[in-house]
Scaffold this motif. Structure first.
Motif, PDB file in Angstrom:
ATOM      1  N   GLU A 162       0.837  -1.204   0.000  1.00 19.83           N
ATOM      2  CA  GLU A 162       0.000   0.000   0.000  1.00 19.83           C
ATOM      3  C   GLU A 162       0.870   1.252   0.000  1.00 19.83           C
ATOM      4  N   ILE A 163       1.947   1.218   0.758  1.00 18.35           N
ATOM      5  CA  ILE A 163       2.882   2.354   0.789  1.00 18.35           C
ATOM      6  C   ILE A 163       3.493   2.563  -0.595  1.00 18.35           C
ATOM      7  N   LEU A 296       6.780   7.887   7.967  1.00 17.41           N
ATOM      8  CA  LEU A 296       5.655   8.212   7.080  1.00 17.41           C
ATOM      9  C   LEU A 296       4.453   8.767   7.839  1.00 17.41           C
ATOM     10  N   LYS A 297       4.345   8.434   9.122  1.00 14.95           N
ATOM     11  CA  LYS A 297       3.199   8.893   9.907  1.00 14.95           C
ATOM     12  C   LYS A 297       3.240  10.387  10.206  1.00 14.95           C
ATOM     13  N   TYR A 298       4.429  10.993  10.146  1.00 16.77           N
ATOM     14  CA  TYR A 298       4.577  12.394  10.536  1.00 16.77           C
ATOM     15  C   TYR A 298       4.493  13.347   9.347  1.00 16.77           C
ATOM     16  N   PHE A 306       8.664  10.970  -0.579  1.00 15.76           N
ATOM     17  CA  PHE A 306       9.769  11.718  -1.178  1.00 15.76           C
ATOM     18  C   PHE A 306      10.987  11.721  -0.260  1.00 15.76           C
ATOM     19  N   VAL A 307      10.746  11.946   1.039  1.00 15.75           N
ATOM     20  CA  VAL A 307      11.842  11.969   2.022  1.00 15.75           C
ATOM     21  C   VAL A 307      12.536  10.602   2.079  1.00 15.75           C
ATOM     22  N   LEU A 308      11.730   9.531   2.126  1.00 13.01           N
ATOM     23  CA  LEU A 308      12.309   8.190   2.188  1.00 13.01           C
ATOM     24  C   LEU A 308      13.020   7.819   0.889  1.00 13.01           C
ATOM     25  N   GLY A 309      12.506   8.313  -0.231  1.00 11.32           N
ATOM     26  CA  GLY A 309      13.125   8.026  -1.518  1.00 11.32           C
ATOM     27  C   GLY A 309      14.488   8.656  -1.676  1.00 11.32           C
ATOM     28  N   ILE A 316      23.862   6.261  -2.557  1.00 13.81           N
ATOM     29  CA  ILE A 316      24.560   5.917  -3.801  1.00 13.81           C
ATOM     30  C   ILE A 316      25.514   7.024  -4.236  1.00 13.81           C
ATOM     31  N   ILE A 317      25.069   8.285  -4.122  1.00 15.90           N
ATOM     32  CA  ILE A 317      25.886   9.391  -4.646  1.00 15.90           C
ATOM     33  C   ILE A 317      26.798  10.008  -3.590  1.00 15.90           C
ATOM     34  N   TRP A 318      26.761   9.508  -2.357  1.00 16.35           N
ATOM     35  CA  TRP A 318      27.538  10.127  -1.276  1.00 16.35           C
ATOM     36  C   TRP A 318      29.038  10.237  -1.587  1.00 16.35           C
TER      37      TRP A 318
END
Length: 391
Positions: A162-163, A296-298, A306-309, A316-318
Motif C-alpha cells: 500500500e505504501i 511516514l506517519k509524521y 519523497f523523504v524516504l526516496g 549511492i551518490i555520497w
C-alpha cells in the motif's frame, strides 16, 4: 601407492592439459597480498556478510525440499518442516535468524566504511555496489517475510505494498505489479517466491563477486588522505594468509554459535495462517522497516515517500558529494556528525514504531502509546481494565 606419488600423478595429468602456473600465479598473489597494519576485527564484517549469504542459500535449498508456494499449502508446508523432517525446525530457525543477522551485519559493515572514509576515491564504485547489496538484502527480507503465509506476514505485506502504491503517477502500477492483482493473494506469493528464490540470489551472487573483485583489486583503505596512500611492499603490513584468514575463521566460528543459540533459545513462532478477512491489531512491518514506516506517519504521504526516496539516492551518490581528502573520522566532524544523527534517528523512529499502538510498562507505570509513538499515562482504573481506546 603413496600419497606423494598419487599427488604427483594427478598434478602431471593436470599440467598436460592446463597451464597450472598461469592459474596459480594470480591466486598465490592474492593469498600473499599484504594488508594494511590498521586491519582489525572490524574488517571481518564483510566476510560475515558473505558467510550469512551462503548460510541463507544452503538453508533455503533445504527448506525448498518441502516448501510449497501456494496459498493453500504454504503455511502447512512450513508447519510440516518444523515438525516432521529431521532437524527441519533448526534449518527454518537458522534461515529466519540468518536473514535478520545478515541485515544487521551488512548495515554495520556499511557504517564502518562510512565512518572510516573508505568509500572515497578510488573506491567509489565499491561503495555503490555495497549500497545495492544492502538494498537487495532488505528486499530479501521483504519478499521472504510473506512466504510462511501467516497473519503477520500477510498484513505486513499488505501495508508495505500500500505504501508503494502511494508513489505519484506510477504507484498504482507498482502496487498491482507487486501483488499480481488488486489485493495480496496467490499471485503475490508466487511472485515473491520467484524473486526471493531465483532472481535475488543470482543478482546478489554476481554482485558479491564483483564487489570482492574490486576490494581485492584496490586493496583495503588506510587512514591516509586521498592520493597519499602508501602501497605496501612484499613483507610489509599484515599477511592475508594465514593471519587475517585465521581471524575471519574465529569470527565465523562464533557466528555459527550465535545463529544456532538464537535458533534454539529464541525461535520465531509460526503464528496463525493468513486470513484476509481478519485484520490483526496494530499491524507493523518487520523491525528493519519500522523506522521508515514510522517516519511516514509524521508527513503527508507524498512528502513522506519523497523523504524516504532520498535515502537510497544519497547513499549511492555520497562518495561523489563528499570530496574532501581526509579519511580519519576525527578530521571529518561534519560527515561523522551526520552519520551519528542518521543512526540515532533510525534507533529513535524504530523504537517509536515498535511502541506505537501498544501498552508499555516503564518504572512500574503503564503507558498507552498512540500511532505516533506518543505515550499517554493510564489511570489505575484503566490499567486494571486493559488497553485504552484513546487515540
Amino acid at each position: 601407492m603413496s600419497k606423494e606419488k598419487s599427488k604427483a600423478k594427478i598434478m602431471a595429468w593436470l599440467e598436460e592439459r592446463f597451464d597450472l602456473q598461469s592459474i596459480q600465479a594470480p591466486i598465490r598473489k592474492q593469498i600473499e597480498k599484504p594488508l594494511p597494519k590498521n586491519i582489525s576485527w572490524q574488517h571481518t564484517l564483510g566476510s560475515m556478510s558473505f558467510f550469512l549469504f551462503i548460510s541463507q542459500v544452503l538453508t533455503g535449498i533445504l527448506l525448498l525440499i518441502y516448501y510449497r508456494p501456494t496459498v493453500n499449502e504454504a503455511f502447512e508446508s512450513i508447519k510440516f518442516i518444523m515438525i516432521k523432517p529431521y532437524l527441519g525446525w533448526l534449518y527454518r530457525q537458522v534461515h529466519a535468524w540468518g536473514a535478520n543477522l545478515m541485515i544487521i551485519v551488512v548495515f554495520l559493515h556499511m557504517l564502518r566504511i562510512f565512518f572510516m572514509g573508505s568509500f572515497k576515491k578510488p573506491r567509489e564504485l565499491t561503495w555503490v555496489t555495497g549500497v545495492f547489496l544492502f538494498i537487495f538484502t532488505l528486499t530479501f527480507g521483504f519478499t521472504g517475510y510473506l512466504l510462511p503465509w501467516n497473519q503477520l506476514a500477510y498484513w505486513a505485506t499488505t501495508v508495505g505494498t500500500e505504501i508503494a502504491g502511494s508513489i505519484p503517477v506510477i504507484g498504482d502500477w507498482i502496487k498491482i505489479f507487486l501483488r499480481g492483482g488488486s489485493s495480496v493473494g496467490g499471485e503475490t506469493l508466487s511472485r515473491f517466491f520467484v524473486v526471493h528464490v531465483i532472481i535475488l540470489p543470482w543478482l546478489v551472487f554476481f554482485l558479491i563477486g564483483f564487489h570482492l573483485f574490486l576490494v581485492r583489486l584496490q586493496g583495503i583503505s588506510t587512514m591516509e588522505k586521498v592520493g597519499e596512500e602508501i602501497k605496501l611492499k612484499e613483507g610489509e603490513g599484515t599477511p592475508f594468509f594465514p593471519h587475517h584468514v585465521l581471524k575471519e575463521g574465529i569470527v565465523l566460528y562464533f557466528l555459527i554459535g550465535i545463529l544456532i543459540t538464537l535458533s534454539i533459545l529464541m525461535p520465531f513462532e509460526l503464528g496463525e495462517k493468513a486470513d484476509p478477512l481478519q485484520t490483526p491489531h496494530a499491524i507493523k512491518p518487520e523491525w528493519y522497516f519500522l523506522p521508515m514506516y514510522q517516519v511516514l506517519k509524521y508527513f503527508p504521504k507524498l512528502i513522506g515517500i519523497f523523504v524516504l526516496g532520498l535515502a537510497p539516492i544519497f547513499l549511492i551518490i555520497w562518495p561523489f558529494l563528499d570530496k574532501t581528502k581526509e579519511r580519519h573520522p576525527a578530521r571529518r566532524p561534519i560527515s561523522v556528525a551526520f552519520g551519528i544523527f542518521v543512526v540515532i534517528s533510525l534507533i529513535v523512529f524504530g523504537l517509536l514504531g515498535h511502541w506505537a499502538e501498544s501498552k508499555q510498562n516503564f518504572f512500574g507505570k503503564e503507558y498507552q502509546f498512540d500511532a505516533y509513538g506518543i505515550p499517554h499515562r493510564l489511570s489505575d482504573k484503566e490499567e486494571k481494565i486493559g488497553p485504552t481506546t484513546r487515540p
